[in-house]
Scaffold this motif. Structure first.
Motif, short mmCIF file in Angstrom:
data_model
loop_
_atom_site.label_atom_id
_atom_site.label_comp_id
_atom_site.label_asym_id
_atom_site.label_seq_id
_atom_site.Cartn_x
_atom_site.Cartn_y
_atom_site.Cartn_z
N ILE A 12 0.76 -9.37 1.79
CA ILE A 12 2.02 -8.69 2.06
C ILE A 12 1.75 -7.62 3.12
O ILE A 12 0.66 -7.07 3.17
N ASP A 13 2.74 -7.36 3.96
CA ASP A 13 2.49 -6.37 5.01
C ASP A 13 2.49 -4.96 4.43
O ASP A 13 3.09 -4.68 3.40
N PHE A 14 1.80 -4.07 5.11
CA PHE A 14 1.55 -2.72 4.59
C PHE A 14 2.84 -1.93 4.37
O PHE A 14 2.98 -1.21 3.38
N THR A 16 5.94 -3.06 3.65
CA THR A 16 6.61 -3.57 2.45
C THR A 16 5.84 -3.14 1.21
O THR A 16 6.44 -2.76 0.20
N ALA A 17 4.53 -3.20 1.27
CA ALA A 17 3.69 -2.80 0.14
C ALA A 17 3.96 -1.35 -0.25
O ALA A 17 4.04 -1.01 -1.43
N ASN A 18 4.12 -0.47 0.75
CA ASN A 18 4.40 0.93 0.45
C ASN A 18 5.76 1.12 -0.21
O ASN A 18 5.92 1.97 -1.09
N LEU A 19 6.76 0.34 0.21
CA LEU A 19 8.08 0.41 -0.42
C LEU A 19 8.01 -0.02 -1.88
O LEU A 19 8.58 0.63 -2.77
N ILE A 20 7.30 -1.10 -2.13
CA ILE A 20 7.14 -1.59 -3.51
C ILE A 20 6.37 -0.58 -4.34
O ILE A 20 6.72 -0.29 -5.48
N GLY A 48 -1.47 -4.64 8.76
CA GLY A 48 -2.52 -5.39 8.09
C GLY A 48 -1.99 -6.00 6.80
O GLY A 48 -1.09 -5.46 6.18
N MET A 49 -2.55 -7.13 6.41
CA MET A 49 -2.12 -7.77 5.17
C MET A 49 -2.89 -7.16 4.01
O MET A 49 -4.10 -6.97 4.08
N VAL A 50 -2.16 -6.87 2.93
CA VAL A 50 -2.76 -6.20 1.78
C VAL A 50 -2.37 -6.89 0.48
O VAL A 50 -1.52 -7.77 0.46
N GLN A 51 -3.03 -6.46 -0.58
CA GLN A 51 -2.70 -6.89 -1.93
C GLN A 51 -2.14 -5.68 -2.68
O GLN A 51 -2.55 -4.55 -2.44
N ILE A 52 -1.20 -5.95 -3.58
CA ILE A 52 -0.70 -4.91 -4.47
C ILE A 52 -1.22 -5.24 -5.86
O ILE A 52 -1.00 -6.34 -6.36
N LEU A 53 -1.91 -4.28 -6.46
CA LEU A 53 -2.44 -4.47 -7.80
C LEU A 53 -1.81 -3.48 -8.76
O LEU A 53 -1.55 -2.32 -8.39
#
Length: 78
Positions: A12-14, A16-20, A48-53
């Motif tokens: 997921i893009d950084f 969007t990850a921050n919004l989530i 950058g592509m990231v993971q949300i844990l």
């Protein structure tokens, strides 16, 4: 015994990850964002592509919060 973390999203893009992350943390769910590739450090501000844990015990709650947020977003655009 340490906390078990589970991947909620992968690749997921950084931004969007921050919004989530903000949505989940506002609802009491602890979130970790990490680079999806071991040797590909995320450069902040560049997609950058990231993971949300999330913690394993929060996984279902996190999924439900996201489902509700998506439903709210769809309803508000009608």
């Amino acid at each position: 015994m340490g906390t078990l973390w589970k991947i909620l999203f992968e690749q997921i893009d950084f931004t969007t990850a921050n919004l989530i992350k903000a949505l989940l943390e506002d609802n009491g769910v602890e979130v970790v964002i990490k680079s999806a590739k071991e040797f590909d450090p995320v450069i902040f501000g560049q997609g950058g592509m990231v993971q949300i844990l999330v913690k394993e015990e929060d996984f279902e709650k996190a999924q439900q919060l996201l489902k509700e947020a998506q439903a709210d977003e769809q309803n508000s655009s009608l």
